[in-house]
Design an enzyme around this catalytic site. Structure first.
Site, PDB file in Angstrom:
ATOM      1  N   TYR A  11       0.986  -1.068  -0.014  1.00 15.14           N
ATOM      2  CA  TYR A  11       0.042   0.205  -0.034  1.00 15.14           C
ATOM      3  C   TYR A  11       0.799   1.257  -0.146  1.00 15.14           C
ATOM      4  CZ  TYR A  11      -3.478   3.194   2.345  1.00 15.14           C
ATOM      5  OH  TYR A  11      -4.213   4.154   2.710  1.00 15.14           O
ATOM      6  N   VAL A  12       1.700   1.522   0.912  1.00 12.84           N
ATOM      7  CA  VAL A  12       2.311   2.757   1.044  1.00 12.84           C
ATOM      8  C   VAL A  12       3.596   2.591   0.258  1.00 12.84           C
ATOM      9  CG1 VAL A  12       3.528   4.389   2.562  1.00 12.84           C
ATOM     10  CG2 VAL A  12       1.696   2.969   3.618  1.00 12.84           C
ATOM     11  N   PHE A  71      10.051  -0.599   3.029  1.00  7.23           N
ATOM     12  CA  PHE A  71       8.377  -0.592   3.527  1.00  7.23           C
ATOM     13  C   PHE A  71       8.109  -1.885   3.918  1.00  7.23           C
ATOM     14  CE2 PHE A  71       8.767   2.816   0.316  1.00  7.23           C
ATOM     15  CZ  PHE A  71       7.934   3.989   0.921  1.00  7.23           C
ATOM     16  N   TYR A 139       4.248  -6.214  17.200  1.00  2.00           N
ATOM     17  CA  TYR A 139       4.713  -5.652  16.037  1.00  2.00           C
ATOM     18  C   TYR A 139       5.487  -4.351  16.261  1.00  2.00           C
ATOM     19  CZ  TYR A 139       3.419  -1.968  12.457  1.00  2.00           C
ATOM     20  OH  TYR A 139       3.820  -0.901  11.312  1.00  2.00           O
ATOM     21  N   HIS A 189      -7.662  -3.788   9.173  1.00  2.44           N
ATOM     22  CA  HIS A 189      -7.735  -2.273   9.577  1.00  2.44           C
ATOM     23  C   HIS A 189      -9.031  -1.900   9.519  1.00  2.44           C
ATOM     24  CE1 HIS A 189      -3.520  -2.788   8.252  1.00  2.44           C
ATOM     25  NE2 HIS A 189      -3.269  -2.099   9.262  1.00  2.44           N
ATOM     26  N   LEU A 190      -9.396  -0.799  10.314  1.00  2.00           N
ATOM     27  CA  LEU A 190     -10.698  -0.302  10.468  1.00  2.00           C
ATOM     28  C   LEU A 190     -11.384   0.059   9.269  1.00  2.00           C
ATOM     29  CD1 LEU A 190     -13.055   0.120  12.657  1.00  2.00           C
ATOM     30  CD2 LEU A 190     -11.785   2.260  13.122  1.00  2.00           C
ATOM     31  N   PHE A 208     -13.724  -3.322  18.554  1.00  2.00           N
ATOM     32  CA  PHE A 208     -13.160  -3.943  19.636  1.00  2.00           C
ATOM     33  C   PHE A 208     -12.954  -3.077  20.896  1.00  2.00           C
ATOM     34  CE2 PHE A 208     -10.925  -6.038  15.705  1.00  2.00           C
ATOM     35  CZ  PHE A 208     -11.777  -7.046  15.758  1.00  2.00           C
TER      36      PHE A 208
HETATM   37  N1  UFG Z   1     -10.794  -1.901  14.874  1.00  2.00           N
HETATM   38  C1  UFG Z   1     -12.035  -2.464  15.388  1.00  2.00           C
HETATM   39  N2  UFG Z   1     -12.633  -3.182  14.452  1.00  2.00           N
HETATM   40  C2  UFG Z   1     -11.905  -3.776  13.326  1.00  2.00           C
HETATM   41  C3  UFG Z   1     -10.640  -3.323  13.245  1.00  2.00           C
HETATM   42  C4  UFG Z   1     -10.020  -2.599  13.843  1.00  2.00           C
HETATM   43  O1  UFG Z   1     -12.787  -1.779  16.238  1.00  2.00           O
HETATM   44  O2  UFG Z   1     -12.571  -4.656  12.772  1.00  2.00           O
HETATM   45  C5  UFG Z   1      -9.887  -0.915  15.999  1.00  2.00           C
HETATM   46  C6  UFG Z   1      -8.986  -1.404  16.418  1.00  2.00           C
HETATM   47  O3  UFG Z   1      -9.239  -2.355  17.797  1.00  2.00           O
HETATM   48  C7  UFG Z   1      -8.125  -0.165  16.964  1.00  2.00           C
HETATM   49  C8  UFG Z   1      -8.586   0.692  15.802  1.00  2.00           C
HETATM   50  O4  UFG Z   1      -9.730   0.076  15.111  1.00  2.00           O
HETATM   51  O5  UFG Z   1      -8.829   0.532  17.970  1.00  2.00           O
HETATM   52  C9  UFG Z   1      -7.673   0.705  14.594  1.00  2.00           C
HETATM   53  O6  UFG Z   1      -7.163  -0.561  14.320  1.00  2.00           O
HETATM   54  P1  UFG Z   1      -6.419  -0.623  12.963  1.00  2.00           P
HETATM   55  O7  UFG Z   1      -6.075  -2.239  12.858  1.00  2.00           O
HETATM   56  O8  UFG Z   1      -7.068  -0.089  11.686  1.00  2.00           O
HETATM   57  O9  UFG Z   1      -4.826  -0.141  13.203  1.00  2.00           O
HETATM   58  P2  UFG Z   1      -3.848  -0.099  14.160  1.00  2.00           P
HETATM   59  O10 UFG Z   1      -4.059   1.228  14.964  1.00  2.00           O
HETATM   60  O11 UFG Z   1      -4.036  -1.439  14.854  1.00  2.00           O
HETATM   61  O12 UFG Z   1      -2.505  -0.059  13.523  1.00  2.00           O
HETATM   62  C10 UFG Z   1      -2.325   0.954  12.577  1.00  2.00           C
HETATM   63  C11 UFG Z   1      -1.311   0.129  11.605  1.00  2.00           C
HETATM   64  C12 UFG Z   1       0.121  -0.216  12.303  1.00  2.00           C
HETATM   65  C13 UFG Z   1       0.429   1.265  12.962  1.00  2.00           C
HETATM   66  C14 UFG Z   1      -0.515   1.839  13.740  1.00  2.00           C
HETATM   67  C15 UFG Z   1      -0.046   3.258  14.107  1.00  2.00           C
HETATM   68  O13 UFG Z   1      -1.700  -1.251  11.261  1.00  2.00           O
HETATM   69  O14 UFG Z   1       1.099  -0.387  11.307  1.00  2.00           O
HETATM   70  O15 UFG Z   1      -1.737   2.123  13.065  1.00  2.00           O
HETATM   71  O16 UFG Z   1      -1.097   3.830  15.106  1.00  2.00           O
HETATM   72  F1  UFG Z   1       1.334   1.221  13.652  1.00  2.00           F
END
Ligand code: UFG
Length: 324
Positions: A11-12, A71, A139, A189-190, A208
């Site tokens: 992606y990035v 990356f 991670y 990812h959300l 979550f």
């Molecule tokens: N979330 C949900 N439901 C989902 C998916 C995610 O509630 O189905 C929540 C997660 O629990 C979290 C938020 O949405 O609270 C964001 O989660 P993501 O998985 O979208 O992203 P993260 O914050 O876990 O991680 C991302 C990147 C990492 C990076 C990080 C920095 O994946 O590589 O952002 O903040 F390090």
């Protein structure tokens, strides 16, 4: 410059390759296609399908690369808690092999995709680069470990190293006939998950946890448009200085809760997204919001597409034409 982009099918990496090519650089993409897509590699780039552990195939002495932009790596914070060995191996062991190849080939510059996850639960907000680093997931720990390796490498071997600590990347690059965006399989990812629900590919969205110490009880993240993030890499290439390891946070300085993300996704897609509150995901910090003051000051970086509306609507437009 002659550049090696690892993870240029991701992606990035694919969006940054586009900007590098448009700026007149020569780009070779190295990607093992385990999570990346061949179709995401810019057509003008030279493509090598190989693992970063085998980068010495490309980074031969005399190959004349001016920089490596690294990356490639595993990025799912949740998975890193259940399969940590995968993350230590790919993000650390293999990245160290890449660094060996960089040293042997005499490549002078190295730009690394680090992450906000190195900070863990912040003591103070917004998070500056000097904040305590106490990752809450494997991670983040693996990315922090490689950051440390880069610091020593820069000082001992005169490398010009820059780590860019991404906060939550979103959106797609849509310009000049190019559409490059986010495709993960499985998606964790959300924002892309909300789009899967909007497109009818998934029945409902699970949030979550709603018992975090935040205004609405859901986690808060700082979202940054992938195009703004990619631009920072070009500025980092110019700023990289021999013998120094510079580190910059890249975010907007605004936090959005998971519930707010869903609200904006509802507005953009026009779909009433069904939401269910699920248990917390292991390893998630409650709030991550960046101070990017240093990147603004030293790189002259200013995020331009900084609304959640802009990010989700670009992501939605890419999703509908390329993923759904
Ligand atoms: N979330 C949900 N439901 C989902 C998916 C995610 O509630 O189905 C929540 C997660 O629990 C979290 C938020 O949405 O609270 C964001 O989660 P993501 O998985 O979208 O992203 P993260 O914050 O876990 O991680 C991302 C990147 C990492 C990076 C990080 C920095 O994946 O590589 O952002 O903040 F390090």
């Amino acid at each position: 410059m002659k550049l090696l982009v690892t993870g240029g099918a991701g992606y990035v990496g694919s969006v940054t390759s586009r900007l590098l090519l448009d700026a007149g650089h020569e780009v070779t993409v190295l990607d093992n296609l385990v999570t990346g897509f061949r179709s995401a590699v810019a057509p003008e780039a030279t493509f090598v399908e190989a693992d970063i552990a085998d980068a010495a195939q490309v980074l031969t002495p005399g190959s004349g690369f001016d920089a490596v932009l690294h990356f490639a790596g595993l990025i799912a914070a949740g998975e890193s808690m259940t399969k940590p060995e995968k993350y230590w191996h790919d993000n650390v062991v293999k990245s160290l092999a890449l660094l060996d190849a960089v040293r042997a080939a005499g490549v002078p510059r190295f730009i690394f995709s680090s992450t906000a996850a190195v900070y863990g639960n912040p003591v103070e907000l917004p998070i500056t680069e000097n904040a305590v680093k106490a990752p809450t997931n494997t991670y983040g720990a693996t990315k922090l470990t490689f950051d440390h390796a880069l610091t020593s490498e820069a000082f001992a071997h005169n490398l010009a190293a820059v780590s860019l600590r991404y906060f939550n990347v979103a959106g797609a690059y849509i310009a000049d006939g190019h559409e490059i965006g986010e495709r993960h399989d499985p998606e964790t990812h959300l924002i892309p998950i909300t789009l899967q629900v909007a497109a009818g590919k998934r029945e409902k969205l699970q949030i979550f946890g709603d018992d975090y110490p935040t205004a609405d009880g859901t986690c808060v993240r700082d979202y940054i448009h992938v195009q703004d993030l990619a631009r920072a890499h070009l500025l980092a290439l110019d700023a990289a200085t021999a013998g120094e390891h510079r580190i910059y946070n890249l975010g907007n300085g605004n936090g959005f809760s998971n519930r707010q993300v869903v609200e904006v996704a509802r507005e953009v897609t026009g779909v009433e997204l069904p939401v269910e509150i699920a248990p917390r995901r292991e390893g998630d910090p409650a709030t991550l919001v960046a101070s990017s003051a240093l990147a603004r000051e030293e790189l002259g970086w200013v995020p331009e597409k900084n609304t959640l509306q802009a990010m989700i609507s670009d992501a939605w437009s890419f999703y509908r034409s390329h993923v759904a």
